[in-house]
Structure formats: C-alpha cells, structure tokens
Design a protein around this motif. Structure first.
Motif, PDB file in Angstrom:
ATOM      1  N   GLY A 370       0.820  -1.197   0.000  1.00  0.00           N
ATOM      2  CA  GLY A 370       0.000   0.000   0.000  1.00  0.00           C
ATOM      3  C   GLY A 370       0.848   1.238   0.000  1.00  0.00           C
ATOM      4  N   GLY A 371       0.222   2.343   0.331  1.00  0.00           N
ATOM      5  CA  GLY A 371       0.904   3.616   0.273  1.00  0.00           C
ATOM      6  C   GLY A 371       1.478   4.089   1.591  1.00  0.00           C
ATOM      7  N   ASP A 372       1.366   3.290   2.657  1.00  0.00           N
ATOM      8  CA  ASP A 372       1.940   3.692   3.943  1.00  0.00           C
ATOM      9  C   ASP A 372       3.461   3.524   3.909  1.00  0.00           C
ATOM     10  OD1 ASP A 372      -0.728   3.851   4.528  1.00  0.00           O
ATOM     11  OD2 ASP A 372      -0.582   2.847   6.455  1.00  0.00           O
ATOM     12  N   TRP A 373       4.177   4.499   4.478  1.00  0.00           N
ATOM     13  CA  TRP A 373       5.637   4.433   4.419  1.00  0.00           C
ATOM     14  C   TRP A 373       6.254   5.206   5.572  1.00  0.00           C
ATOM     15  CZ3 TRP A 373       8.408   9.071   3.495  1.00  0.00           C
ATOM     16  CH2 TRP A 373       7.620  10.167   3.130  1.00  0.00           C
ATOM     17  N   TYR A 374       7.515   4.925   5.811  1.00  0.00           N
ATOM     18  CA  TYR A 374       8.292   5.650   6.813  1.00  0.00           C
ATOM     19  C   TYR A 374       9.687   5.878   6.253  1.00  0.00           C
ATOM     20  CZ  TYR A 374       9.972   0.906   7.581  1.00  0.00           C
ATOM     21  OH  TYR A 374      10.482  -0.349   7.398  1.00  0.00           O
ATOM     22  N   ASP A 375      10.419   6.786   6.885  1.00  0.00           N
ATOM     23  CA  ASP A 375      11.792   7.022   6.458  1.00  0.00           C
ATOM     24  C   ASP A 375      12.545   7.748   7.573  1.00  0.00           C
ATOM     25  OD1 ASP A 375      14.015   6.904   4.885  1.00  0.00           O
ATOM     26  OD2 ASP A 375      13.282   8.281   3.322  1.00  0.00           O
ATOM     27  N   ALA A 376      13.835   7.544   7.604  1.00  0.00           N
ATOM     28  CA  ALA A 376      14.738   8.281   8.489  1.00  0.00           C
ATOM     29  C   ALA A 376      16.090   8.297   7.812  1.00  0.00           C
ATOM     30  CB  ALA A 376      14.817   7.624   9.867  1.00  0.00           C
ATOM     31  N   PHE A 377      16.721   9.471   7.747  1.00  0.00           N
ATOM     32  CA  PHE A 377      17.995   9.570   7.029  1.00  0.00           C
ATOM     33  C   PHE A 377      18.762  10.785   7.546  1.00  0.00           C
ATOM     34  CE2 PHE A 377      14.553  11.454   4.634  1.00  0.00           C
ATOM     35  CZ  PHE A 377      15.012  12.716   4.281  1.00  0.00           C
ATOM     36  N   PRO A 378      20.104  10.715   7.459  1.00  0.00           N
ATOM     37  CA  PRO A 378      20.909  11.848   7.923  1.00  0.00           C
ATOM     38  C   PRO A 378      20.842  13.006   6.941  1.00  0.00           C
ATOM     39  CG  PRO A 378      22.306  10.132   7.010  1.00  0.00           C
ATOM     40  CD  PRO A 378      20.920   9.577   7.026  1.00  0.00           C
ATOM     41  N   LEU A 379      20.919  14.216   7.455  1.00  0.00           N
ATOM     42  CA  LEU A 379      20.914  15.419   6.623  1.00  0.00           C
ATOM     43  C   LEU A 379      22.325  16.014   6.589  1.00  0.00           C
ATOM     44  CD1 LEU A 379      17.556  16.990   7.841  1.00  0.00           C
ATOM     45  CD2 LEU A 379      17.978  15.769   5.693  1.00  0.00           C
ATOM     46  N   ILE A 388       6.950  10.087   7.979  1.00  0.00           N
ATOM     47  CA  ILE A 388       5.964   9.018   7.860  1.00  0.00           C
ATOM     48  C   ILE A 388       4.830   9.559   7.014  1.00  0.00           C
ATOM     49  CG2 ILE A 388       4.544   9.556   9.899  1.00  0.00           C
ATOM     50  CD1 ILE A 388       4.714   6.372  10.347  1.00  0.00           C
ATOM     51  N   GLY A 389       4.236   8.699   6.173  1.00  0.00           N
ATOM     52  CA  GLY A 389       3.197   9.202   5.286  1.00  0.00           C
ATOM     53  C   GLY A 389       2.297   8.107   4.774  1.00  0.00           C
TER      54      GLY A 389
END
Length: 572
Positions: A370-379, A388-389
């Motif tokens: 589906g379209g549910d997602w998460y993310d974490a990343f260094p800037l 999260i979306g």
C-alpha cells in the motif's frame, strides 16, 4: 389480486444492489432459483425463475418472497404460519417439498416443487437459496434413476453446485478454498476426498487426504506429501486426470497390476490405506491450465460410483479449478507486492544517542502492499530527518507513488537547509506536476541535539495523525501543533512549523491511520486507545514497546496497512 401480487411488499425505501457474483452463481442452475436475505427479501434471481414466474428481475428484487410468491392451491394468500418454506427459512435448515404453489404474474397459480437451503453470501452475510421447478415443465431436467449409485435429486444437485460456487468464489486463500471444497463433498457425496495439486514448478503434491468420521473430518497427513511426476502416456485414471484428459471411475483392482509409474504405486498405497472400494477421479482445471485432480472415494458407503456420477463431480472440480486459479493469482500478486514493499521501505540509520525502530504491517485482505511508508535519514547539517506518510490506495500503484514521494522528499531535504514546512511545500508543488499521486498525508520532522543537552524536534504535519510523545514516567500527549492540509489539495496557503524539546528517556511515535481507525469507532476512540497503551508500555525496551503497541492497538477489523516509527532519546 393479480395487481396486488405483482406489487408484493418492499420494506421501507430498500432498493437492492444486485451482486454480479450472486447472480452469476445462479445462472448455471438449470431451473428457477433465487437468493433471499435474513428478512426474506429477494437479492438475486436467475433467468429461469424470471421465465417460470413471468416476471422480470426488477419486479422480484427487493420484495419479500413470501408475500410476493407464496399462495394456496386456489391462489389465496398463504398465512406465514402455514408456509412450510417460511418455517424452514426461519429455522435456518435445508428442507424440500414436492407440491406447493407460487403466484404467476398473469394471476394464475404455478404448482411447484422446491428445496431451500442456507447459503453463504460471503463477508459473513447469511442468506438462503431457493431452487424450484414446475413438474412437467420443459425446463425441468429429466431425473435419472441409478439404484446402485443413488444419485442426488436434481434439486439437491443444483443446490450443491450453487453452494459450491458461492463457497469457493468467496475466498482468495488456497488452503481455505480446499477446506471448503472438502466440506462440501464429504460426507455428502463420498467418505473420502483427495486433492492432488500441480505446483508452479510442475511438481505434484498430494495436498489433502480427508475422511469423514461421523460428523468430523479427519485429515491423514501420513498420506499427504510429494508425488512422483506425471507420466506422459499412462492410461491410469489419476495420471489421465492430472494431464486433463478425462474423468474416470476407479477401484482398488485398477491398481493391482504391475505399476506403470510412480503415481500408480502411490495410488495402490492410497486404496490399501483408506479401504476405498470405489473412487471417482476428475481433473481440476482453470481456463489456462490443469491444476490437479479431485478424487472422491467410498469405503463405508457400499454404493459404488458410476459414470452417471461423473458430470456432477466434474462440475464441482471445474468450479474448484476456477477458485484455486484465482486464489493462486492473488497470492502471486501478494508475494510480488510484499517483495516490492520490502525493497521500497528503507533500513534505519544509526544515530548516536538515539534508538530507532520501525514496523510495517500489510493490509490483511488486500494485496499486502500500500501507500503507507516511513523514512529516516541523515541530513547534510548533521541533523536527522524523520518522515511518515500515507499515499492514497492499497495496490502496486500506491506503492510506486509512495516511492516517488519518498525519494523526492529525500532530495529536497538533503539539498535545502530550510524549515520542514518549506521543504514539504516544495514537495507538494512538485508532486502535482511530476508524479501520479493525487493525494497523500505526511509528517516531516528534523531531530537534532539542543544546546541544553536535550533533543529538539521540529516538524510540519500535512494532514496526518499527530505524533505521540510519551515520557519515561508514562505521561503521553499528542503533538498537535504544526498541523496543515494534506498534500495534493492544490492550495497556496503556507504550511506551519512546530518545535518541541523531547524530555530525557521519552519516546516519540509516528504512525499511520491504520493503527487507530476502525469501522465501528471514531478517530478519537482510536487515538485514546493508542495513548493509553503507549503510556502503559513506556517502561518497555523500544523493540518490545513497538511490537506490543501494534498488537494491542491495531483494531481486529482493520483492513488497512500500518507503518510505525518509534524513537527514544537517551536518559540523562
């Protein structure tokens, strides 16, 4: 009276929505048939019933079947207390009668024979199937008497086929379809049911060997398992069925001679172990290929199968083939989708001083993507981005849209040192022009050490459920600031930012709506449930906290996927 009979009784403003599946299940029945709901109102009807009653479907659907059709011998209204069909309907049991009367549209009275039986319409909706015919009517199939095999009456045969269609087409799980198939035929037609399936690698697997022990089905796992390959030219019954050649009657004597293949050896072992004295073997086919074979056997039942039994068994096997093919296609799509989802969702980065854990649960009844997602990343400024979306949809297209949005967000967040709101504004504008995503929700946040030694969280919320912050002492509150409209709304209004310091040892939870939404509850109920359980679990290690939170909070009737990201900052 004729006008009143044509009107019948409609309960309130009800107008039925005709189910193509229900209507399709009735059409193969060779005589009149209709399905009623729990109130006795007609939900589906076949063309035979329309012709026999002289009424188009529009004059039948939605009407109370008793009021519209049931009459006494002289055409008089039949009190419900004297209607044997109505009594069987309320009792939820199978019943039949050789002589009764229905009203015809022209005012005449039809003498009919009928059978009524409970009917599973799927989605836990009980219904009732009524099959009827007029004695001597040209559409009535001629009954064949076979004293040895004792075949089902024509009404029972038609009802069994309709029930088979309804039961097998209402599931997309292969194991469940096989379980329903066995329940339909044992002990009604046989003492034993054996299913051999051809796998996608062209291997044969004896998937089911089941026996009726009174009212209990006993599965014999010692007789199940891998089978030898299908011989190309063997004339033996199972080998022919697995090649899709023909249905056959067989017995223990069929396999007493020298075996011509490994399958013949297994068949001899089957007859010896089960004590079957007669078996009917039919191919299980889809529209594209042979999927296997269905064997029905009799041991305790002294009646031997005859060739007059084969058409019914072939019809059942054909319906099983279509259901199994659909279930396999669904499971194949689900596997592809699950693999795609696993590749699309990222691994979490290691952030000194922070604990991060994520979970994704697919929708239980969709295609597991589906379209549910998460993310974490260094800037680039040494802070860490969190996101999260939820992209609208539960299919591969939604997953592809999710990947587009996530990758665009990463590019904007890395290259531009702007507040979260400004990055999401640019993402929203670009999304409308260079992706197929029409609507989405999202939280985008930045977390970094503050001068005080705490951790600072800054975020913007685009129409998403609010983050939940839980202190190490179990105080839980939602971060409702920074809330703006969802992505894809095509408005020019600016998005807000919000900032909060995370107390030492606190836990931040980002989640999608599948964790809190339930068809029978409000969003506030789901949010309250999440806050209460999160507070109670605050002392748990983060991985245990996350698993228990999903287990306790996700509604049992949830049909949506769930993404969850949990973060814990260090204690002092």
């Amino acid at each position: 009276m004729a006008g009143a009979e044509r009107t019948g009784t409609v309960h309130g403003p009800f107008r039925p929505t005709v189910s193509p599946r229900l209507s399709g299940a009735l059409e193969p029945i060779g005589t009149g048939a209709y399905i009623v709901d729990e109130q006795g109102c007609i939900l589906a009807v076949n063309a035979h019933a329309e012709r026999l009653l002289g009424r188009p479907a529009g004059e039948l659907l939605g009407h109370d079947a008793h009021d519209l059709l049931h009459r006494g011998p002289l055409g008089e209204p039949l009190p419900r207390t004297r209607c044997s069909m109505r009594q069987a309907f309320h009792a939820g049991r199978t019943a039949q009668a050789d002589e009764d009367y229905f009203a015809h549209a022209d005012g005449s009275v039809l003498r009919i024979s009928w059978m009524i039986t409970p009917y599973d319409m799927g989605d836990d909706q009980p219904g009732t199937l009524v099959v009827f015919h007029t004695p001597g009517h040209p559409e009535e199939p001629a009954e064949q008497e076979e004293p040895t095999a004792q075949p089902l009456s024509e009404l029972h045969r038609l009802a069994l086929l309709a029930e088979t269609t309804a039961q097998l087409t209402s599931t997309l799980d292969v194991d469940e379809a096989l379980a329903r198939l066995v329940t339909l035929v044992v002990p009604r037609l046989a003492d034993w049911a054996v299913v051999d399936l051809i796998t996608e690698r062209d291997e044969v697997w004896r998937t089911v060997v089941a026996h009726a022990d009174g009212d209990t089905l006993v599965h014999h796992e010692d007789l199940q398992g891998p089978m030898p390959p299908i011989p190309e030219e063997s004339p033996m019954p199972l080998s022919r069925a697995l090649r899709g050649v023909a249905s056959t009657i067989a017995g223990p004597q069929t396999y007493q001679g020298p075996p011509d293949s490994g399958i013949a050896v297994e068949q001899r072992r089957l007859f010896d172990a089960t004590g079957m004295h007669s078996a009917a073997i039919a191919p299980i086919r889809s529209t594209r290929a042979v999927l296997g074979a269905l064997t029905l056997g009799r041991g305790e039942n002294p009646a031997a199968f005859t060739h007059t039994d084969l058409p019914l068994i072939e019809d059942i096997a054909r319906r099983a083939g279509l259901a199994l093919d659909n279930a396999r296609l669904y499971q194949r799509q689900r596997k592809v989708a699950e693999t795609m989802q696993n590749h699309l969702l990222p691994q979490m980065p290691g952030v000194p001083g922070l604990q991060l854990t994520v979970r994704y649960l697919p929708a239980p009844d969709a295609s597991q993507v589906g379209g549910d997602w998460y993310d974490a990343f260094p800037l680039s400024d040494a802070s860490t981005a969190l996101a999260i979306g939820d992209v609208v949809g539960h299919d591969l297209e939604a997953a592809a849209g999710m990947a587009q949005v996530r990758n665009m967000l990463r590019a904007y967040a890395w290259s531009q040192h702007d507040p979260p709101s400004r990055i999401v504004e640019r993402l929203d504008e670009a999304m409308q022009h260079i992706t197929d995503v029409t609507m989405a929700t999202m939280i985008f946040a930045r977390i970094e050490p503050a001068e005080t030694g705490d951790w600072r969280l800054s975020w913007t919320n685009a129409g998403h459920p609010p983050p939940l912050l839980i202190s190490r002492d179990g105080l839980a509150s939602y971060l409702t600031d920074g809330h703006g409209i969802l992505l894809g709304s095509q408005t020019d209004s600016g998005r807000p930012d919000a900032t909060a310091l995370l107390p030492p040892g606190s836990t931040l939870v980002l989640y999608t709506d599948g964790l809190i939404e339930s068809p029978g509850d409000t969003i506030d109920t789901g949010l309250s449930r999440l806050r209460r359980h999160a507070a109670a679990l605050a002392h748990r290690p983060l991985a245990s906290f996350t698993d228990q939170l999903l287990s306790r909070v996700r509604p049992v009737d949830n049909d949506d996927d769930v993404a969850l990201l949990a973060l814990r900052v260090p204690r002092d």
